[in-house]
Design a protein around this motif. Structure first.
Motif, PDB file in Angstrom:
ATOM      1  N   SER A  15       0.844  -1.191   0.000  1.00 40.13           N
ATOM      2  CA  SER A  15       0.000   0.000   0.000  1.00 40.13           C
ATOM      3  C   SER A  15       0.883   1.247   0.000  1.00 40.13           C
ATOM      4  O   SER A  15       2.007   1.235   0.487  1.00 40.13           O
ATOM      5  N   LEU A  16       0.349   2.310  -0.543  1.00 42.65           N
ATOM      6  CA  LEU A  16       1.093   3.556  -0.676  1.00 42.65           C
ATOM      7  C   LEU A  16       0.535   4.599   0.271  1.00 42.65           C
ATOM      8  O   LEU A  16      -0.627   4.549   0.662  1.00 42.65           O
ATOM      9  N   GLY A  17       1.360   5.589   0.575  1.00 43.16           N
ATOM     10  CA  GLY A  17       0.884   6.751   1.294  1.00 43.16           C
ATOM     11  C   GLY A  17       0.682   6.526   2.775  1.00 43.16           C
ATOM     12  O   GLY A  17       1.215   5.596   3.369  1.00 43.16           O
ATOM     13  N   VAL A  18      -0.120   7.421   3.343  1.00 45.26           N
ATOM     14  CA  VAL A  18      -0.376   7.411   4.777  1.00 45.26           C
ATOM     15  C   VAL A  18      -1.819   6.994   5.041  1.00 45.26           C
ATOM     16  O   VAL A  18      -2.665   7.036   4.152  1.00 45.26           O
ATOM     17  N   ASP A  19      -2.085   6.628   6.266  1.00 45.61           N
ATOM     18  CA  ASP A  19      -3.430   6.266   6.684  1.00 45.61           C
ATOM     19  C   ASP A  19      -4.301   7.524   6.646  1.00 45.61           C
ATOM     20  O   ASP A  19      -3.974   8.528   7.271  1.00 45.61           O
ATOM     21  N   PRO A  20      -5.409   7.508   5.897  1.00 43.51           N
ATOM     22  CA  PRO A  20      -6.263   8.694   5.789  1.00 43.51           C
ATOM     23  C   PRO A  20      -6.781   9.208   7.129  1.00 43.51           C
ATOM     24  O   PRO A  20      -7.109  10.382   7.262  1.00 43.51           O
ATOM     25  N   SER A  21      -6.849   8.345   8.141  1.00 51.50           N
ATOM     26  CA  SER A  21      -7.353   8.796   9.441  1.00 51.50           C
ATOM     27  C   SER A  21      -6.431   9.836  10.079  1.00 51.50           C
ATOM     28  O   SER A  21      -6.847  10.533  11.002  1.00 51.50           O
ATOM     29  N   LEU A  22      -5.207   9.995   9.571  1.00 51.39           N
ATOM     30  CA  LEU A  22      -4.312  11.043  10.075  1.00 51.39           C
ATOM     31  C   LEU A  22      -4.878  12.440   9.827  1.00 51.39           C
ATOM     32  O   LEU A  22      -4.513  13.395  10.504  1.00 51.39           O
ATOM     33  N   LEU A  23      -5.778  12.569   8.871  1.00 52.80           N
ATOM     34  CA  LEU A  23      -6.359  13.874   8.554  1.00 52.80           C
ATOM     35  C   LEU A  23      -7.530  14.241   9.459  1.00 52.80           C
ATOM     36  O   LEU A  23      -7.913  15.410   9.540  1.00 52.80           O
ATOM     37  N   VAL A  24      -8.095  13.260  10.158  1.00 50.52           N
ATOM     38  CA  VAL A  24      -9.260  13.504  11.008  1.00 50.52           C
ATOM     39  C   VAL A  24      -8.891  14.465  12.140  1.00 50.52           C
ATOM     40  O   VAL A  24      -7.880  14.288  12.822  1.00 50.52           O
ATOM     41  N   GLY A  25      -9.696  15.508  12.283  1.00 46.73           N
ATOM     42  CA  GLY A  25      -9.465  16.523  13.318  1.00 46.73           C
ATOM     43  C   GLY A  25      -8.670  17.722  12.832  1.00 46.73           C
ATOM     44  O   GLY A  25      -8.662  18.757  13.483  1.00 46.73           O
ATOM     45  N   LYS A  26      -8.018  17.597  11.685  1.00 50.21           N
ATOM     46  CA  LYS A  26      -7.242  18.712  11.144  1.00 50.21           C
ATOM     47  C   LYS A  26      -8.178  19.722  10.475  1.00 50.21           C
ATOM     48  O   LYS A  26      -9.234  19.357   9.960  1.00 50.21           O
ATOM     49  N   VAL A  27      -7.755  20.993  10.466  1.00 50.63           N
ATOM     50  CA  VAL A  27      -8.546  22.041   9.826  1.00 50.63           C
ATOM     51  C   VAL A  27      -7.943  22.327   8.447  1.00 50.63           C
ATOM     52  O   VAL A  27      -6.815  22.813   8.335  1.00 50.63           O
ATOM     53  N   LEU A  28      -8.711  22.010   7.425  1.00 47.46           N
ATOM     54  CA  LEU A  28      -8.305  22.226   6.037  1.00 47.46           C
ATOM     55  C   LEU A  28      -8.471  23.703   5.714  1.00 47.46           C
ATOM     56  O   LEU A  28      -9.542  24.270   5.911  1.00 47.46           O
ATOM     57  N   THR A  29      -7.387  24.330   5.242  1.00 42.50           N
ATOM     58  CA  THR A  29      -7.454  25.765   4.943  1.00 42.50           C
ATOM     59  C   THR A  29      -7.400  26.061   3.445  1.00 42.50           C
ATOM     60  O   THR A  29      -7.887  27.092   3.002  1.00 42.50           O
ATOM     61  N   LYS A  30      -6.783  25.153   2.665  1.00 41.82           N
ATOM     62  CA  LYS A  30      -6.690  25.419   1.228  1.00 41.82           C
ATOM     63  C   LYS A  30      -6.630  24.109   0.463  1.00 41.82           C
ATOM     64  O   LYS A  30      -5.945  23.174   0.871  1.00 41.82           O
ATOM     65  N   LEU A  31      -7.343  24.060  -0.657  1.00 39.85           N
ATOM     66  CA  LEU A  31      -7.270  22.957  -1.607  1.00 39.85           C
ATOM     67  C   LEU A  31      -6.703  23.525  -2.896  1.00 39.85           C
ATOM     68  O   LEU A  31      -7.153  24.576  -3.347  1.00 39.85           O
ATOM     69  N   SER A  32      -5.729  22.844  -3.486  1.00 45.44           N
ATOM     70  CA  SER A  32      -5.133  23.305  -4.746  1.00 45.44           C
ATOM     71  C   SER A  32      -5.062  22.140  -5.717  1.00 45.44           C
ATOM     72  O   SER A  32      -4.520  21.082  -5.386  1.00 45.44           O
ATOM     73  N   ARG A  33      -5.564  22.368  -6.915  1.00 46.89           N
ATOM     74  CA  ARG A  33      -5.519  21.353  -7.965  1.00 46.89           C
ATOM     75  C   ARG A  33      -4.428  21.730  -8.943  1.00 46.89           C
ATOM     76  O   ARG A  33      -4.419  22.849  -9.463  1.00 46.89           O
ATOM     77  N   SER A  34      -3.506  20.808  -9.193  1.00 45.50           N
ATOM     78  CA  SER A  34      -2.425  21.081 -10.131  1.00 45.50           C
ATOM     79  C   SER A  34      -2.971  21.148 -11.546  1.00 45.50           C
ATOM     80  O   SER A  34      -3.799  20.328 -11.944  1.00 45.50           O
ATOM     81  N   SER A  35      -2.488  22.118 -12.319  1.00 41.63           N
ATOM     82  CA  SER A  35      -2.909  22.219 -13.715  1.00 41.63           C
ATOM     83  C   SER A  35      -2.071  21.309 -14.617  1.00 41.63           C
ATOM     84  O   SER A  35      -2.443  21.060 -15.760  1.00 41.63           O
ATOM     85  N   LYS A  36      -0.949  20.795 -14.095  1.00 37.79           N
ATOM     86  CA  LYS A  36      -0.049  19.983 -14.914  1.00 37.79           C
ATOM     87  C   LYS A  36      -0.033  18.506 -14.551  1.00 37.79           C
ATOM     88  O   LYS A  36       0.338  17.674 -15.369  1.00 37.79           O
ATOM     89  N   HIS A  37      -0.397  18.172 -13.317  1.00 33.80           N
ATOM     90  CA  HIS A  37      -0.307  16.796 -12.840  1.00 33.80           C
ATOM     91  C   HIS A  37      -1.606  16.413 -12.129  1.00 33.80           C
ATOM     92  O   HIS A  37      -2.279  17.279 -11.572  1.00 33.80           O
TER      93      HIS A  37
END
Length: 190
Positions: free
Chosen positions: A29-51
């Motif tokens: 499996s790749l990456g980190v456990d998604p539960s690490l994001l629980v409780g965090k405050v998301l301030t910005k989402l950015s979508r890459s135009s190239k990737h």
């Protein structure tokens, strides 16, 4: 661009017990456990135009990315693209969005969509793939991100399949501050 098939479910059922990660379609499996994001405050989402990358910045100065399994920026192969639910898509029309969302749930989910190839003869099959789903306290909606692979022949889509996505933490190196160079004194040559 084709709309996701009606078999795509971006609203996972509410878990009655802690959610287990789906069995990955690959051995490691790749990456980190998604539960690490629980409780965090998301301030910005950015979508890459190239990737095919969605970057998530949080108030604690951590950054995570939703990435496509097997994507190589040097050897791109078939065009890969991140797709997402319509509310997230609308939010990212300019490529980035500033929000104040507390992540309530985050999980990898297994999606099933109809893939197809219509070059010589049309073939269709069910394609299982992994998506990322997250829900925030503020809007209480599930948001879902998944990856597609497409090939076009004269503006007609002749192949569409799906790939797995995963979350990984982006470790940014501290930015080096430029040393302030004082202006050189001007000399009066007269």
């Amino acid at each position: 661009m084709l709309a996701p098939s009606p078999t795509t479910s971006c609203t996972p059922p509410l878990p009655s017990k802690p959610r287990r990660r789906p069995v990955p379609l690959r051995l490691q499996s790749l990456g980190v456990d998604p539960s690490l994001l629980v409780g965090k405050v998301l301030t910005k989402l950015s979508r890459s135009s190239k990737h095919p990358t969605l970057t998530l910045d949080f108030s604690d100065n951590t950054t995570f990315q939703i990435l496509v399994d097997g994507y190589d920026p040097v050897h791109r192969g078939l065009p890969k693209e991140l797709e997402m639910d319509s509310s997230l898509e609308q939010l990212l029309t300019t490529g980035q969005a500033h929000v104040e969302w507390t992540i309530k749930d985050c999980a990898l989910i297994t999606l099933t969509d109809k893939a197809f190839e219509s070059r010589e003869r049309e073939q269709r099959w069910d394609q299982n793939h992994t998506g990322v789903a997250f829900r925030c306290l503020e809007d209480r909606m599930w948001h879902c991100v998944w990856a597609t692979l497409t090939d076009h022949d004269h503006d007609k889509c002749v192949f569409r399949s799906y790939d797995d996505v995963y979350i990984d933490q982006l470790h940014r190196s501290p930015r080096k501050h430029r040393a302030h160079v004082p202006e050189s004194p001007t000399t009066d040559l007269c």
